[in-house]
Design an enzyme around this catalytic site. Structure first.
Site, mmCIF file in Angstrom:
data_model
loop_
_atom_site.group_PDB
_atom_site.id
_atom_site.type_symbol
_atom_site.label_atom_id
_atom_site.label_comp_id
_atom_site.label_asym_id
_atom_site.label_seq_id
_atom_site.Cartn_x
_atom_site.Cartn_y
_atom_site.Cartn_z
ATOM 1 N N LYS B 82 0.717 -1.159 -0.076
ATOM 2 C CA LYS B 82 -0.709 -0.292 -0.265
ATOM 3 C C LYS B 82 0.913 1.187 0.115
ATOM 4 O O LYS B 82 1.941 1.513 0.864
ATOM 5 C CB LYS B 82 -1.025 -0.342 1.233
ATOM 6 C CG LYS B 82 -1.924 1.026 1.501
ATOM 7 C CD LYS B 82 -2.770 0.561 2.295
ATOM 8 C CE LYS B 82 -3.608 1.988 2.788
ATOM 9 N NZ LYS B 82 -4.862 1.825 3.468
ATOM 10 N N SER B 160 -9.980 1.143 2.629
ATOM 11 C CA SER B 160 -9.215 2.464 2.147
ATOM 12 C C SER B 160 -7.746 1.373 1.490
ATOM 13 O O SER B 160 -6.950 2.514 0.745
ATOM 14 C CB SER B 160 -8.079 3.562 3.079
ATOM 15 O OG SER B 160 -7.110 2.639 4.030
ATOM 16 N N SER B 184 -10.053 -1.753 7.028
ATOM 17 C CA SER B 184 -9.574 -1.053 5.574
ATOM 18 C C SER B 184 -8.505 -2.128 4.697
ATOM 19 O O SER B 184 -8.220 -2.748 4.248
ATOM 20 C CB SER B 184 -8.258 0.261 5.389
ATOM 21 O OG SER B 184 -9.496 0.630 6.173
#
Lengths: 146, 468
Positions: B82, B160, B184
């Site tokens: 990420k 997210s 997330s």
């Protein structure tokens, strides 16, 4: 000493004030009204991502809570108002009001003087390896967050 | 180049082929890179591909393995991280326009540990701006646009860790690293039909990761099976003196010997009350999962979560800590440069929450953690649908169209509990449904044992999105 104080305070709460059970019943409505973006319920999302209220409506708040809303909105507009358009200002007013409803629900949750902040997670001793049901691994701390 | 079917193999299957020489890290990396170049932009999955670094690492892995220095099951395995994890010399944008050119001169601890394990970093996964830290109303709240779900390109991956979900579901890497403050990791896992593990708070170092909410942020893997999640967690877990919240060495350490049968009958608390607003297809899939667990030998009994304002408490904590972490951005007014209309103004609102309210939330959190501790005296894991909805449309207004709380998200994150989401079926339109299993602190072996038990008796995690 600490545990004695806790017991006395608990008893006083149950006898004279709003018990946790009573609170929970009352808070159910507020909790159910929270909208959480799946997985994205981060930071402001959870507080600000609430169902949109019809124009002019919003959660019912006490006069004191509404005064708090107005003060917060005024402060936001004082600091940032010159950079916001009218739609953003309206959004902010709605969201502050909805946030306030959740703060009110949180404030209604009875806490005792000895309830400490759980900012850091404290854990019991090392877990057993690969033992989902073994007592040492499965049994959590009595007070994992304190 | 390896074919699509090969790229959908689990980490465990790929590792065995690499270890025995049936497959090479370089060809595997080239195959994932080719697919990622072709499909990554279509799904807005990657924030940045790093082919030069990836091939350099792949060649190094190949040389070592051929020389007899095999490091373990991640050696030569390509992955994505990420884009909130620092990688030396490469932009780390946090998914947000104000940080589009940001670079760090060090690697996040997780990146360093994966490099030590011999894993090959393909690139940075797309994400929701600031991990949703200022709030967001649309899936497009990202520097790289809305991440599209490989199961249905008209739908979102959730956030997210939006790119991490698309990357694993679409076989653009063998696994990905995501982060979770509240949902997330497990939500993208559920929406994308993959497995995602949220570790116990403090078990995986956040050093070098963007701070959203210091008392809630966690880092964990998304992969194609529970066993893969265990393998990756074993590589990234462990004490780190650079992270103030890192658990002590003996607690943070995590060894994963591979999937195995639970040593005794698994005790599962089923939480129907948290699914009363679920979409009918989600509920049906969850009910089937319950029956599958029982058929596999688990004891499954209905239970209730403790009562209390978990969602309000978690919301206040995330809002205030996020407002503090991004105070410069908010106070300067630069948050107005964010993509999402809610994200632009969310920080202004959260700055107005008082310190007294924040500490009240943290004190309530302590009470709730004790109550949850009592529940785990009788159960090894608690279970429910990961989300009460399937993947939403890309254009959905998330404020108004998903007024349903995630079943175990607030309390699980508030209490720092480990959790896994595994696929447990599909709705009538072919979108995946997730099953979430949550354990007591440091109970990663319990959630993995439960998930492995489930995956040994089902094939949902073997399903693949339509070929492209």
């Amino acid at each position: 000493m600490k545990s004695n104080r806790r017991r006395k305070q608990t008893a006083r709460t149950e006898e004279g004030g709003l018990s946790r059970r009573e609170f929970a019943r009352g808070a159910t409505v507020a909790a159910a009204a929270i909208a959480v973006i799946p997985g994205g319920a981060l930071a402001a999302t959870a507080l600000t991502a609430l169902p949109q209220q019809p124009a002019g409506e919003g959660p019912k708040l006490s006069p004191a809570a509404m005064a708090e809303v107005e003060a917060k909105v005024a402060e936001i507009l004082r600091r940032y108002g010159d950079r916001l358009d009218e739609a953003q200002k309206a959004d902010i007013r709605r969201l502050v009001r909805e946030t306030q409803a959740h703060l009110e629900a949180l404030r209604a949750f009875p806490l005792e003087n000895s309830d400490e902040p759980a900012t850091i997670l404290h854990l019991p001793g090392p877990p057993a390896r690969h033992a989902p049901a073994a007592p040492a691994a499965a049994k959590p701390s009595v007070k994992p967050g304190a | 180049m390896y074919v699509e079917e090969t790229l959908y193999l689990t980490v465990g299957e790929l590792a065995e082929r690499i270890r025995t020489g049936a497959m090479t890290p370089v060809e595997l990396t080239e195959s994932y890179l080719e697919r990622a170049k072709r499909l990554g932009p279509r799904w807005n999955a990657y924030a940045r591909l790093m082919p030069e670094i990836a091939l350099e690492q792949a060649h190094a892995a190949q040389r070592e393995i051929r020389a007899g220095r095999y490091r373990g099951p991640l050696h030569g395995i390509p992955y994505a991280a990420k884009d909130l994890l620092a990688v030396r010399g490469v932009p780390t944008t946090w998914g947000a326009r104000p940080y589009a050119t940001q670079q760090f001169d060090f690697d996040a601890t997780v990146i360093a540990r994966l490099r030590e394990a011999g894993a090959v970093m393909l690139g940075k996964a797309a994400m929701i701006e600031l991990a949703g830290g200022m709030g967001y109303r649309y899936a497009s709240a990202s520097l790289t646009g809305a991440a599209k779900n490989p199961w249905n390109e008209g739908c979102w991956t959730c956030g997210s860790s939006s790119g991490s979900g698309a990357i694993v579901a679409g076989a653009l890497a063998a696994f990905a690293i995501g982060t979770e403050t509240w949902g997330s990791i497990v939500c993208p896992a559920a929406f994308c039909g993959i497995s995602g593990l949220r570790p116990t708070y403090g078990r995986v170092s956040r050093h070098g990761g963007m701070v959203l909410c210091a008392s809630l942020d966690k880092i964990g893997p998304l992969a194609r099976s529970a066993a893969d999640c265990g393998t990756v967690l074993a590589a990234i877990a462990g004490h780190d003196p650079k992270d103030a919240s890192s658990l002590p060495r003996e607690q943070a350490a995590f060894a994963y010997p591979g999937p195995g049968a639970p040593p005794r009958r698994l005790r599962v608390a089923w939480i129907p009350e948290q699914m009363k607003d679920a979409q009918p297809d989600v509920l049906a899939a969850a009910d089937n999962a319950r029956r599958a667990l029982q058929a596999a030998g688990a004891s499954v009994r209905n239970a209730k979560l403790p009562e209390g304002p978990w969602e309000q408490a978690a919301s206040v904590i995330v809002a205030v800590e996020g407002a503090s972490a991004f105070d410069d951005l908010i106070s300067s007014g630069r948050s107005l440069e964010l993509a999402d209309p809610l994200g632009k103004i969310g920080g202004f609102i959260n700055q107005q929450i008082s310190g007294v309210d924040y500490l009240r939330a943290q004190r309530a959190r302590g009470v709730l953690q004790r109550k949850m501790g009592e529940l785990f005296r009788d159960y090894d894991v608690i279970a429910a649908a990961t989300e009460n909805v399937v993947a939403t449309k890309l254009s959905a207004n998330l404020e108004t169209e998903i007024p349903i709380a995630d079943p175990l998200g607030a309390i699980g994150n508030l209490c720092g509990l480990p959790a896994i989401s595994v696929p447990c079926g599909f709705d009538s339109t072919g979108l995946p449904v997730g099953l979430q299993l949550v354990a007591a602190p440091l109970g990663e072996h319990a959630v993995l044992a439960a998930a492995e038990l489930y995956q040994r008796h089902t094939e949902w995690h073997r399903r693949r999105p339509p070929a492209v």
